[in-house]
Design a protein around this motif. Sequence first.
Motif, mmCIF file in Angstrom:
data_model
loop_
_atom_site.group_PDB
_atom_site.id
_atom_site.type_symbol
_atom_site.label_atom_id
_atom_site.label_comp_id
_atom_site.label_asym_id
_atom_site.label_seq_id
_atom_site.Cartn_x
_atom_site.Cartn_y
_atom_site.Cartn_z
ATOM 1 N N ALA A 43 66.636 88.703 142.289
ATOM 2 C CA ALA A 43 66.600 87.629 141.294
ATOM 3 C C ALA A 43 65.426 87.731 140.332
ATOM 4 C CB ALA A 43 66.539 86.280 142.006
ATOM 5 N N GLU A 44 64.367 88.461 140.709
ATOM 6 C CA GLU A 44 63.128 88.432 139.927
ATOM 7 C C GLU A 44 63.346 88.762 138.447
ATOM 8 O OE1 GLU A 44 59.410 87.948 140.936
ATOM 9 O OE2 GLU A 44 60.832 86.599 141.884
ATOM 10 N N ASP A 45 63.901 89.933 138.163
ATOM 11 C CA ASP A 45 64.092 90.336 136.768
ATOM 12 C C ASP A 45 65.080 89.420 136.054
ATOM 13 O OD1 ASP A 45 62.311 92.383 137.000
ATOM 14 O OD2 ASP A 45 63.814 93.939 137.328
ATOM 15 N N THR A 46 66.131 89.034 136.779
ATOM 16 C CA THR A 46 67.146 88.157 136.192
ATOM 17 C C THR A 46 66.543 86.823 135.771
ATOM 18 O OG1 THR A 46 68.879 89.158 137.536
ATOM 19 C CG2 THR A 46 69.341 86.991 136.609
ATOM 20 N N ILE A 47 65.694 86.277 136.614
ATOM 21 C CA ILE A 47 65.076 84.977 136.333
ATOM 22 C C ILE A 47 64.190 85.056 135.092
ATOM 23 C CG2 ILE A 47 63.369 83.310 137.162
ATOM 24 C CD1 ILE A 47 64.472 83.828 139.997
ATOM 25 N N VAL A 48 63.363 86.096 135.022
ATOM 26 C CA VAL A 48 62.459 86.236 133.878
ATOM 27 C C VAL A 48 63.249 86.397 132.584
ATOM 28 C CG1 VAL A 48 60.672 87.659 132.815
ATOM 29 C CG2 VAL A 48 60.585 87.178 135.270
ATOM 30 N N LYS A 49 64.257 87.258 132.611
ATOM 31 C CA LYS A 49 65.072 87.464 131.407
ATOM 32 C C LYS A 49 65.759 86.171 130.972
ATOM 33 C CE LYS A 49 65.965 92.364 132.309
ATOM 34 N NZ LYS A 49 66.973 93.369 132.748
ATOM 35 N N ALA A 80 56.692 73.841 130.301
ATOM 36 C CA ALA A 80 55.759 74.966 130.163
ATOM 37 C C ALA A 80 56.490 76.108 129.472
ATOM 38 C CB ALA A 80 55.237 75.404 131.531
ATOM 39 N N LYS A 81 56.358 76.174 128.162
ATOM 40 C CA LYS A 81 57.125 77.120 127.355
ATOM 41 C C LYS A 81 56.415 78.448 127.121
ATOM 42 C CE LYS A 81 60.906 74.795 126.520
ATOM 43 N NZ LYS A 81 62.214 75.285 127.020
ATOM 44 N N HIS A 82 55.251 78.633 127.735
ATOM 45 C CA HIS A 82 54.509 79.884 127.544
ATOM 46 C C HIS A 82 54.212 80.509 128.907
ATOM 47 C CE1 HIS A 82 53.972 78.884 123.312
ATOM 48 N NE2 HIS A 82 53.595 77.677 123.693
ATOM 49 N N ARG A 83 54.552 81.775 129.044
ATOM 50 C CA ARG A 83 54.345 82.504 130.301
ATOM 51 C C ARG A 83 53.481 83.727 130.033
ATOM 52 N NH1 ARG A 83 56.765 87.098 132.727
ATOM 53 N NH2 ARG A 83 56.912 86.982 135.010
ATOM 54 N N ALA A 84 52.384 83.826 130.768
ATOM 55 C CA ALA A 84 51.534 85.018 130.700
ATOM 56 C C ALA A 84 51.782 85.836 131.954
ATOM 57 C CB ALA A 84 50.060 84.634 130.602
ATOM 58 N N ALA A 85 52.272 87.067 131.791
ATOM 59 C CA ALA A 85 52.635 87.921 132.929
ATOM 60 C C ALA A 85 51.380 88.526 133.549
ATOM 61 C CB ALA A 85 53.592 89.009 132.465
ATOM 62 N N THR A 86 50.691 87.710 134.318
ATOM 63 C CA THR A 86 49.449 88.160 134.952
ATOM 64 C C THR A 86 49.705 88.809 136.308
ATOM 65 O OG1 THR A 86 49.174 85.919 135.838
ATOM 66 C CG2 THR A 86 48.017 86.448 133.782
ATOM 67 N N GLY A 87 50.697 88.344 137.051
ATOM 68 C CA GLY A 87 50.964 88.900 138.372
ATOM 69 C C GLY A 87 49.719 88.912 139.235
ATOM 70 N N SER A 137 65.330 84.444 127.392
ATOM 71 C CA SER A 137 66.477 84.455 126.475
ATOM 72 C C SER A 137 67.218 83.129 126.398
ATOM 73 C CB SER A 137 67.458 85.558 126.888
ATOM 74 O OG SER A 137 67.994 85.297 128.174
ATOM 75 N N GLU A 138 67.217 82.367 127.511
ATOM 76 C CA GLU A 138 68.002 81.137 127.548
ATOM 77 C C GLU A 138 67.154 79.864 127.628
ATOM 78 O OE1 GLU A 138 70.981 81.252 130.591
ATOM 79 O OE2 GLU A 138 71.426 83.377 130.255
ATOM 80 N N ARG A 139 65.986 79.966 128.234
ATOM 81 C CA ARG A 139 65.166 78.766 128.443
ATOM 82 C C ARG A 139 64.127 78.568 127.340
ATOM 83 N NH1 ARG A 139 68.854 77.543 132.355
ATOM 84 N NH2 ARG A 139 68.341 78.378 134.412
ATOM 85 N N GLY A 140 64.004 79.540 126.454
ATOM 86 C CA GLY A 140 63.060 79.407 125.353
ATOM 87 C C GLY A 140 61.613 79.612 125.733
ATOM 88 N N VAL A 141 61.364 80.341 126.819
ATOM 89 C CA VAL A 141 59.995 80.605 127.250
ATOM 90 C C VAL A 141 59.472 81.845 126.528
ATOM 91 C CG1 VAL A 141 58.535 81.224 129.223
ATOM 92 C CG2 VAL A 141 60.362 79.537 129.504
#
Length: 346
Positions: free
Chosen positions: A294-300, A243-250, A304-308
């Motif tokens: 961890a929240e912000d770290t995971i998203v970044k 799943a390479k696309h993330r929509a920040a819906t929260g 930046s690293e996982r190609g999402v």
Amino acid sequence: MQDRKLSRRMVLSGFAAGAASVSMVWGIGRAQAQAAPAVLTNKKIRLRYGHSQPANHSTGQAASRFVKLVSDRTNGAVTISLFPNNQLGTDRELQMMIETDQLDFTHSNSATMGNFLPQIGVMDLPFIWRSPQHYFTVVDGPFHQEINKLLAAKTGHRYLNWWFDGTRNVYTGKRVVNELADLRGLKIRAPEAKVFIDTFTALGANPTPLPFPEIYTAIEAGVIDGFEGSNGIVDDSKLYEVAKHRAATGHIMVGFGMTTAGRRFDALPKDIREIIATAALEVQAFQRELQLGAEDTIVKRMISERGVANTQPDLAPFRQAVQPVHEAFHATHHTQALRDLILKAT
């Protein structure tokens, strides 16, 4: 650093409030809830704890710490065997084992518990939580006792603590979600809970309940277009690979905590119950701080690293679309009092 300090104050204040909550639920004094009592039994007690999360997820780490704390503080009199990562079954199956006295502890979200107690779905109503602090204030207050009363009467379950599983967002394999209209017709995996189903139906998607372990292969095979979930579990389960696309819906921030079988818990010696209650509160603070940090770290890292690829849809149309979900839920389950405890909390 400022955010980190704020997070620590949030979780520590939650521990203090939680100590008072546990005092009311188990009938022990606040001083007792904050200092482990001496073990009074020489009997060896064997308990079991199963959950669906990976062992390295914040909840998995908290479960491991809980098991160790209980063993250490009972001088080995209580041994809790830990079974992470769906070893004993899915979340729903684990809760059924709790209800039928086949399991002593598990942790899962309110969406799963909604299959046993529909009223708890008030926690999963879309956009009902304003922030993590709002969530902590609510679950560390009278809301905790009200939910446990309802659970005791309906199922015999009991919440020992409330953890934080982050905000939930939409992840897709091929389709990009830039706006509400982009969800139309997409097969989105959602937990098997009516609130989630109704939410994604209202958003125009085709919600598809599916056991969590099947998400990865279902996206690969094109059975579903995507799923909704929290950042931590997506990262730990490597779902970003498909799943390479993330929509920040929260859109939803579910209730999440450790539960036990009330009958089995009440049958334990009093000193053991007090140690378990204390340990549960301590790992509550530990897990919250771990997940918040961890929240912000995971998203970044995912970007930046996982190609999402990350999108930020305008959420106003989303909020408007789901208002009928709120109205229908309260009318059906008579949860206005629980709703008011949430909305009036500061």
